[in-house]
Design a protein around this motif. Structure first.
Motif, mmCIF file in Angstrom:
data_model
loop_
_atom_site.group_PDB
_atom_site.id
_atom_site.type_symbol
_atom_site.label_atom_id
_atom_site.label_comp_id
_atom_site.label_asym_id
_atom_site.label_seq_id
_atom_site.Cartn_x
_atom_site.Cartn_y
_atom_site.Cartn_z
ATOM 1 N N VAL A 256 0.831 -1.209 0.000
ATOM 2 C CA VAL A 256 0.000 0.000 0.000
ATOM 3 C C VAL A 256 0.869 1.264 0.000
ATOM 4 O O VAL A 256 0.487 2.294 -0.558
ATOM 5 N N THR A 257 2.046 1.170 0.596
ATOM 6 C CA THR A 257 2.913 2.352 0.665
ATOM 7 C C THR A 257 3.463 2.742 -0.716
ATOM 8 O O THR A 257 3.900 3.869 -0.901
ATOM 9 N N PHE A 258 3.435 1.786 -1.643
ATOM 10 C CA PHE A 258 3.957 2.076 -2.989
ATOM 11 C C PHE A 258 2.823 2.370 -3.981
ATOM 12 O O PHE A 258 3.096 2.678 -5.133
ATOM 13 N N LEU A 259 1.575 2.218 -3.526
ATOM 14 C CA LEU A 259 0.464 2.319 -4.475
ATOM 15 C C LEU A 259 -0.555 3.364 -4.034
ATOM 16 O O LEU A 259 -1.742 3.049 -3.791
ATOM 17 N N PRO A 260 -0.145 4.610 -3.902
ATOM 18 C CA PRO A 260 -1.084 5.639 -3.417
ATOM 19 C C PRO A 260 -2.273 5.848 -4.352
ATOM 20 O O PRO A 260 -3.352 6.237 -3.899
ATOM 21 N N GLU A 261 -2.084 5.566 -5.650
ATOM 22 C CA GLU A 261 -3.176 5.802 -6.602
ATOM 23 C C GLU A 261 -4.330 4.819 -6.411
ATOM 24 O O GLU A 261 -5.409 5.016 -6.957
ATOM 25 N N TYR A 262 -4.085 3.737 -5.630
ATOM 26 C CA TYR A 262 -5.155 2.755 -5.386
ATOM 27 C C TYR A 262 -5.611 2.793 -3.924
ATOM 28 O O TYR A 262 -6.158 1.828 -3.406
ATOM 29 N N LYS B 203 -6.538 -5.358 3.242
ATOM 30 C CA LYS B 203 -5.623 -5.450 2.084
ATOM 31 C C LYS B 203 -4.324 -4.672 2.333
ATOM 32 O O LYS B 203 -3.308 -4.924 1.682
ATOM 33 N N GLU B 204 -4.391 -3.725 3.280
ATOM 34 C CA GLU B 204 -3.180 -2.961 3.593
ATOM 35 C C GLU B 204 -2.113 -3.841 4.232
ATOM 36 O O GLU B 204 -0.939 -3.466 4.334
ATOM 37 N N TYR C 144 -7.615 -4.128 -11.290
ATOM 38 C CA TYR C 144 -8.465 -5.315 -11.287
ATOM 39 C C TYR C 144 -8.004 -6.325 -10.227
ATOM 40 O O TYR C 144 -8.817 -6.863 -9.467
ATOM 41 N N VAL C 145 -6.704 -6.551 -10.164
ATOM 42 C CA VAL C 145 -6.169 -7.545 -9.210
ATOM 43 C C VAL C 145 -6.432 -7.091 -7.776
ATOM 44 O O VAL C 145 -6.918 -7.867 -6.940
ATOM 45 N N LEU C 146 -6.147 -5.826 -7.508
ATOM 46 C CA LEU C 146 -6.321 -5.329 -6.140
ATOM 47 C C LEU C 146 -7.799 -5.260 -5.752
ATOM 48 O O LEU C 146 -8.141 -5.313 -4.557
ATOM 49 N N SER C 147 -8.663 -5.167 -6.737
ATOM 50 C CA SER C 147 -10.105 -5.074 -6.456
ATOM 51 C C SER C 147 -10.724 -6.422 -6.114
ATOM 52 O O SER C 147 -11.867 -6.474 -5.646
ATOM 53 N N GLY D 160 2.010 -10.720 -10.329
ATOM 54 C CA GLY D 160 3.185 -10.236 -11.064
ATOM 55 C C GLY D 160 2.970 -8.834 -11.606
ATOM 56 O O GLY D 160 3.895 -8.017 -11.642
ATOM 57 N N VAL D 161 1.717 -8.542 -12.007
ATOM 58 C CA VAL D 161 1.393 -7.202 -12.503
ATOM 59 C C VAL D 161 1.483 -6.191 -11.357
ATOM 60 O O VAL D 161 2.052 -5.102 -11.512
ATOM 61 N N VAL D 162 0.932 -6.595 -10.192
ATOM 62 C CA VAL D 162 0.980 -5.698 -9.029
ATOM 63 C C VAL D 162 2.427 -5.474 -8.605
ATOM 64 O O VAL D 162 2.835 -4.343 -8.301
ATOM 65 N N LEU D 163 3.220 -6.553 -8.614
ATOM 66 C CA LEU D 163 4.633 -6.416 -8.233
ATOM 67 C C LEU D 163 5.349 -5.450 -9.179
ATOM 68 O O LEU D 163 6.132 -4.601 -8.740
ATOM 69 N N ALA D 164 5.047 -5.572 -10.481
ATOM 70 C CA ALA D 164 5.676 -4.674 -11.457
ATOM 71 C C ALA D 164 5.281 -3.224 -11.180
ATOM 72 O O ALA D 164 6.105 -2.315 -11.280
ATOM 73 N N ARG D 165 4.005 -3.012 -10.801
ATOM 74 C CA ARG D 165 3.537 -1.646 -10.493
ATOM 75 C C ARG D 165 4.227 -1.115 -9.234
ATOM 76 O O ARG D 165 4.610 0.065 -9.167
#
Lengths: 363, 225
Positions: free
Chosen positions: A117-123, A133-134, A175-178, A196-201
């Motif tokens: 969550v610390t790397f994904l502020p847009e979500y 999920k945090e 989509y994955v995080l949802s 893998g997509v989330v990790l890349a993000r």
């Protein structure tokens, strides 16, 4: 003046006589040698080659075998050739996870216990809607234990398969995080290419001054003489860390050779040996035959007739496999397009045939 | 004493200078006269100086094109290489430029199980010295130096696998027989030495060894009389 003219003319003649000034369009990593020079049977490998040409193992694109710093076998089938990149499938995540060491080394990521969550502020809104999920950490993504609901199996029709549905979205990470949490993070193993997509993000956002693909090309691929890297992205521009990477088979072999040498490439440190140990060690026993690491796999003890069970491998899902066997100083890379065959697929049997070609006292 | 002696000393100095000057001039003149007046006794036999054949006769020179077959070492065995050249000679000096082309296919299993063909060619120049210059034949010691390129080509797909540059040197003795003033034949023997050969599947000494060549030349040969 005349002397200079004569010397120049002579030099031009010499230059013209050479076949060309370009450097060899070839690898400069391994010596070429016949298999028998490294205790593999020429005749058995030739028989394997004949079987591959006869398509007895389905759609195999290529097979490369390295042993003791020598390129012993390299061949391409079914209209494939050396300079053609082929998709690695889910083995892409093994490469991405290996590269995570670079971001930790450079201080972009502190450790894999950090919450995503610390790397994904847009979500943030997604995390706010389901605060548990945090608790998801980077390590949970590596171990497929995020707790997020996910249907990966190809046995499900496309419209029920999360992987297929994800690829219809404009933002795959969203989509994955949802997906709803169906277990506490870290509790349950669920194969999830979306991780893998989330990790890349996460890695993309962690990088401050460059984008992820540029960073990987500079810090990883470029340093191990891999020039041709194709990595698909989702419509939002995030790398498909789960299955989007395409490499030439020989370049895939270079990646395996890097790991075989403990992360060193031509004496230069690229990946830390500790990280290689960390990601390839067994973290989960899937069944009696396969153990999982962070994106890498191991055969359970006794499955293979090896003196030391130090083998680890990446699996792409369609027969794309990269085997590293440190005690044999051996790397085997296979590109294939065989659908729905599971872990023990045609490529596995090709690898077993390569192993069988070893002289009896060598394994 | 001092007032008298100084002019005397100056006079003596001037006199002595004049005296030595005259004496020196006299000696030089005497030597010149002696040289001019050297005479031989009637019985002395004066040998006629032997004429320099190069100065007396027309200067030998030639310009030609050359085609030859060179039996030389290669990775598997000795084999014939084709060589084309242009050359010229003037007095005892021979120069030329050549291209040595190997078209014979050497097939090897370089990357198991694939077959590859080795193709190479080299070209450069030579400098020679005529050791014996006869009316119709001559013997030349010449040194060839060339740069070349080598490529492994996939026998099936024809794709280049690896290519590299190398150098070749060859000292050789060339015997030439001039049939007419526009055609000649030659045979040579030498020793070939490869430098900088670093190709997979190729031993750096594979191109080293004795060579023999036979060939013909077409051009203009200014014959010795």
């Amino acid at each position: 003046m005349r002397r200079i003219f004569l010397i120049s003319t002579f030099c031009c003649f010499l230059y013209g006589c050479s076949l060309g000034p370009e450097k060899p369009d070839d690898q400069d990593v391994w010596l070429y040698a016949n298999p028998s020079s490294s205790q593999l049977s020429d005749s058995l490998l030739l028989a394997l080659n004949n079987n591959l040409e006869a398509k007895l193992y389905g759609n195999i694109n290529s097979l490369v075998v390295i042993r003791k710093d020598k390129l012993l076998f390299e061949n391409y089938y079914d209209e494939s050739f050396r300079n053609r990149t082929k998709n690695l499938g889910q083995a892409s995540m093994a490469v991405l996870i290996t590269a995570l060491d670079l971001l930790i080394r450079d201080g972009y990521i502190e450790n894999i216990q950090q919450n995503i969550v610390t790397f994904l502020p847009e979500y943030q809104s997604i995390f706010n809607a389901e605060p548990d999920k945090e608790l998801i950490t980077i390590e949970h993504l590596l171990t497929n234990k995020s707790g997020l609901s996910w249907v990966q199996s190809n046995a499900f029709p496309d419209n029920l398969n999360d992987l297929s549905i994800m690829k219809l979205q404009s933002d795959w990470t969203e989509y994955v995080l949802s997906r709803p949490l169906e277990a506490d993070p870290g509790l349950r193993y669920v194969p999830n290419s979306g991780a893998g997509v989330v990790l890349a993000r996460v890695m993309e956002n962690a990088l401050i001054d460059t984008d992820l693909l540029t960073y990987l090309k500079e810090e990883l691929f470029g340093r191990i003489d891999i020039d041709e890297v194709v990595w698909e992205t989702d419509p939002s521009g995030t790398l498909d860390g789960g299955s989007g990477l395409s490499l030439m088979t020989l370049d895939l072999t270079k990646f395996g050779y890097l790991l075989l040498n403990g992360g060193r490439w031509k004496k230069a440190r690229v990946i830390s040996n500790e990280w290689i140990f960390e990601i390839t060690k067994t973290t989960l026993k899937l069944d009696n035959t396969i153990n999982a690491g962070y994106g890498w796999w191991r055969f359970a003890d006794g499955v293979l007739d090896l003196e030391t069970n130090d083998l680890f491998f990446a699996d792409g899902g369609l027969g794309q496999q990269l085997y590293i066997i440190p005690h044999l100083e051996m790397v085997v890379a296979i590109h294939a397009e065989n659908y729905s065959q599971g872990f023990f697929n045609s490529s596995t049997f090709i690898f077993l045939s390569v192993l069988a070609s070893l002289e009896p006292n060598e394994n | 004493m001092d007032s008298i002696s100084l002019p005397v000393i100056h006079c003596v100095k001037s006199f002595l200078t004049l005296l030595f000057g005259l004496l020196s001039a006299n000696i030089l003149l005497a030597q010149q006269l002696q040289q001019d007046s050297v005479s031989y006794a009637d019985t002395t036999k004066v040998r006629e100086e032997k004429a320099d054949p190069i100065l007396e006769n027309p200067i030998p020179w030639s310009i030609f094109i050359e085609a030859s077959a060179e039996y030389a070492p290669q990775p598997d065995e000795h084999n014939f290489h084709q060589q084309l050249a242009i050359g010229a000679s003037y007095r005892m000096i021979n120069i030329g430029a050549f291209v040595n082309l190997q078209k014979k296919t050497i097939t090897k299993t370089l990357i198991f199980p694939n077959q590859f063909d080795l193709i190479y060619l080299h070209g450069g120049g030579y400098l020679g010295l005529t050791l014996i210059n006869g009316q119709q034949a001559d013997l030349v010691l010449r040194y060839n130096f060339s740069k070349g390129g080598m490529v492994w080509e996939n026998a099936e797909t024809k794709a280049d696998l690896v290519r590299d540059d190398y150098y070749m040197s060859k000292p050789e003795l060339v015997f030439q027989y001039r049939l007419l003033n526009f055609i000649s034949f030659f045979a040579s023997g030498g020793y070939k030495l490869g430098h900088g050969i670093e190709m997979p599947g190729i031993n750096k000494n594979d191109f080293n060894g004795f060579t023999i060549s036979v060939g013909g030349r077409l051009g203009f040969f200014h014959l010795n009389p």
